[in-house]
Write a protein that holds these residues in place. Structure first.
Motif, short mmCIF file in Angstrom:
data_model
loop_
_atom_site.label_atom_id
_atom_site.label_comp_id
_atom_site.label_asym_id
_atom_site.label_seq_id
_atom_site.Cartn_x
_atom_site.Cartn_y
_atom_site.Cartn_z
N GLY A 49 -1.14 70.44 10.99
CA GLY A 49 -1.05 69.60 11.61
C GLY A 49 -3.22 68.98 11.07
O GLY A 49 -3.99 69.97 10.59
N HIS A 50 -2.36 67.64 11.08
CA HIS A 50 -4.45 66.49 11.14
C HIS A 50 -5.28 67.70 12.33
O HIS A 50 -6.61 67.83 11.81
CB HIS A 50 -4.73 65.29 11.64
N ALA A 51 -4.88 67.85 13.67
CA ALA A 51 -5.59 68.22 14.77
C ALA A 51 -6.26 69.74 14.39
O ALA A 51 -7.64 70.14 14.88
CB ALA A 51 -5.02 67.93 16.00
N GLU A 52 -5.44 70.21 13.65
CA GLU A 52 -5.51 71.53 13.11
C GLU A 52 -6.57 71.89 12.01
O GLU A 52 -7.68 72.47 12.58
CB GLU A 52 -4.55 72.41 13.17
N ARG A 53 -6.66 70.87 11.34
CA ARG A 53 -7.32 70.98 10.22
C ARG A 53 -8.77 71.09 10.89
O ARG A 53 -10.02 71.47 10.28
CB ARG A 53 -7.06 70.05 9.38
N ALA A 54 -8.87 69.69 11.43
CA ALA A 54 -10.23 68.64 12.17
C ALA A 54 -11.26 69.48 12.41
O ALA A 54 -12.39 69.80 12.50
CB ALA A 54 -10.50 67.95 12.49
N PHE A 55 -10.19 70.61 13.66
CA PHE A 55 -10.94 71.14 15.09
C PHE A 55 -11.23 72.57 13.96
O PHE A 55 -12.63 73.52 14.38
CB PHE A 55 -9.56 72.40 16.06
N ALA A 56 -10.77 73.00 13.27
CA ALA A 56 -11.01 74.57 12.02
C ALA A 56 -12.67 74.11 10.94
O ALA A 56 -13.47 74.89 11.34
CB ALA A 56 -10.14 74.64 10.80
N ARG A 57 -12.45 73.33 10.30
CA ARG A 57 -13.15 72.75 9.33
C ARG A 57 -14.32 72.32 10.64
O ARG A 57 -15.54 72.78 10.36
CB ARG A 57 -13.17 71.37 8.49
N GLY A 58 -14.46 71.25 11.82
CA GLY A 58 -15.13 71.27 12.63
C GLY A 58 -16.42 72.80 13.51
O GLY A 58 -17.19 72.53 13.19
N LEU A 59 -15.52 73.98 13.24
CA LEU A 59 -16.06 74.56 13.79
C LEU A 59 -16.90 75.85 12.72
O LEU A 59 -18.18 75.87 13.54
CB LEU A 59 -14.72 76.05 14.27
N VAL A 60 -16.73 75.52 10.98
CA VAL A 60 -17.39 75.25 10.27
C VAL A 60 -18.80 74.85 10.34
O VAL A 60 -19.79 75.26 10.00
CB VAL A 60 -16.75 75.38 9.43
N ASP A 61 -18.21 73.46 10.21
CA ASP A 61 -19.65 72.13 10.23
C ASP A 61 -20.58 72.79 11.66
O ASP A 61 -21.67 72.74 10.78
CB ASP A 61 -18.67 70.83 10.99
N ALA A 62 -19.49 73.28 12.38
CA ALA A 62 -20.58 73.30 13.42
C ALA A 62 -21.23 74.40 13.81
O ALA A 62 -22.01 74.71 14.82
CB ALA A 62 -19.57 73.35 15.47
N GLY A 63 -21.32 75.27 12.34
CA GLY A 63 -21.58 76.71 13.02
C GLY A 63 -21.49 77.85 13.58
O GLY A 63 -21.81 78.72 14.19
N GLY A 64 -19.83 77.24 13.89
CA GLY A 64 -19.51 77.85 15.33
C GLY A 64 -17.81 78.88 14.79
O GLY A 64 -17.48 79.75 14.99
N ALA A 65 -17.98 78.92 13.16
CA ALA A 65 -17.16 80.02 12.74
C ALA A 65 -17.47 80.12 11.17
O ALA A 65 -17.83 79.29 10.79
CB ALA A 65 -15.72 79.42 12.76
N ASP A 66 -17.72 81.92 11.07
CA ASP A 66 -17.26 81.76 9.34
C ASP A 66 -15.66 82.39 8.88
O ASP A 66 -15.39 82.45 7.59
CB ASP A 66 -18.17 83.22 9.66
N ILE A 67 -15.22 82.69 10.26
CA ILE A 67 -13.61 83.14 9.70
C ILE A 67 -12.81 82.34 10.60
O ILE A 67 -13.15 82.65 11.80
CB ILE A 67 -13.78 84.28 9.59
N VAL A 68 -11.92 81.67 10.34
CA VAL A 68 -11.19 80.69 11.26
C VAL A 68 -9.79 81.66 11.08
O VAL A 68 -8.82 81.83 10.12
CB VAL A 68 -10.89 79.74 11.52
N HIS A 69 -9.18 82.56 12.17
CA HIS A 69 -7.91 83.36 12.03
C HIS A 69 -7.21 82.53 12.88
O HIS A 69 -7.28 83.24 14.00
CB HIS A 69 -8.39 85.14 12.51
N GLY A 70 -5.84 81.89 12.29
CA GLY A 70 -5.09 81.40 12.85
C GLY A 70 -3.96 81.88 12.84
O GLY A 70 -3.97 82.28 11.75
N HIS A 71 -3.17 81.43 13.55
CA HIS A 71 -1.54 82.26 13.77
C HIS A 71 -0.46 82.20 15.26
O HIS A 71 -0.95 80.80 16.05
CB HIS A 71 -2.35 84.20 14.09
N SER A 72 -0.08 82.40 14.59
CA SER A 72 1.13 81.71 15.72
C SER A 72 2.64 82.20 15.05
O SER A 72 3.43 82.46 15.40
CB SER A 72 1.35 80.79 16.21
N SER A 73 2.86 81.24 13.33
CA SER A 73 3.73 81.33 12.62
C SER A 73 4.22 82.78 12.49
O SER A 73 3.56 83.34 11.92
CB SER A 73 3.66 80.05 11.33
#
Length: 298
Positions: free
Chosen positions: A167-191
């Motif tokens: 989803g657009h919201a998931e992609r924007a959130f993950a990229r936003g974390l990287v842009d804000a210096g909030g994540a070096d790795i985003v580890h997504g799961h549930s699927s």
């Protein structure tokens, strides 16, 4: 491969409690006496911001945390109150380096608001939404804990069990974390199956890792996703910057509650699927020696 840090989303309670959460259709648990199944894998951190850690109530959660901590494992994403649930797991590495693991659940993955940890209530570290405000809140928490040579993993339980769409919201959130210096790795799961992988500003984003070991063998209806196929993800990250240097993927197959190496055909299917989905995100996958896969990006 001998990784510096082994991190999993453990989607179960570790308890003998009988306090099944009312109204829930599926309740997972493993007995505390079987914790050696986890220590044998030399796990460093178990993420618990998911929709099964409270299957057996608050007593089950307390048992889970107590058992894993006593066994020497770190946990993230759930706790006896909101402060503990939001605190990162800290994995010490040689040379004074650390991996910090922050973990969050979302309602889109089935984590209900009643499971959210509070000031005096045990529960999960629950994201209210995937807005820019939530990005800022996570990034601020990360900046308050991150040292100069720390690598930060933000682990998120989000989305449904089936489907490749991101989803657009998931992609924007993950990229936003990287842009804000909030994540070096985003580890997504549930699927229950691997999803497309992205590299944004030289940082790794795993939108859906898929299941590594489950009890779904023989359940019909979703055969096209081939959920019996799993991956191990070996990310090589530059400690000084958090920049992704390489990602090796080891294909596995779940059979009778055990893991075995995937066949050549199964490895090829995973490579084709990850390549198809990754093309939408600017990544591709190549087969390498030893039945492994390697991520490539521009």
């Amino acid at each position: 491969m001998r990784p510096d840090a082994r991190i999993v989303n453990l989607e179960t309670s570790v308890t003998a409690a009988e306090d099944a959460w009312p109204g829930k259709g599926i309740h997972y648990r493993m007995h505390p006496s079987n914790v050696a199944c986890l220590t044998a894998a030399k796990l460093d951190c178990c993420v618990f911001a998911n929709n099964h850690v409270l299957d057996w109530g608050h007593r089950g959660l307390a048992d889970t945390l107590e058992t894993l901590h006593a066994a020497g494992m770190r946990t993230a994403g759930a706790g006896r109150d909101a402060v503990e649930a939001a605190a990162p797991a800290t994995i010490a590495l040689p040379g004074g380096r650390r991996v910090l693991v922050f973990a969050y659940g979302t309602e889109s993955s089935g984590v209900g608001a009643e499971w959210a940890a509070g000031a005096a209530r045990a529960g999960v570290s629950l994201l209210p939404d995937l807005s820019a405000r939530s990005v800022d809140a996570v990034a601020e928490r990360v900046r308050g804990a991150k040292g100069r040579h720390d690598v930060v993993v933000v682990s998120i339980h989000w989305g449904g069990n089936w489907g490749y769409e991101i989803g657009h919201a998931e992609r924007a959130f993950a990229r936003g974390l990287v842009d804000a210096g909030g994540a070096d790795i985003v580890h997504g799961h549930s699927s229950h199956h691997p999803k497309g992988i992205e590299v944004h500003r030289e940082r790794l984003i795993l939108y859906g890792c898929g299941d590594f070991l489950n009890d779904y063998e023989g359940i019909g209806g979703y055969e096209s996703f081939r959920a019996e196929l799993a991956l191990m993800y070996f990310a090589t990250v530059e400690a000084a910057s958090g920049r992704l240097l390489a990602l090796a993927l080891v294909p596995m197959r779940i059979r009778r509650f055990r893991l075995e190496r995937a066949s050549d055909e199964e490895t090829g299917w995973l490579a084709t699927t990850l390549g198809r989905e990754g093309a939408k995100l600017g990544t591709r996958v190549e087969r390498t020696s030893g039945g492994r896969l390697a991520l490539r990006w521009d």
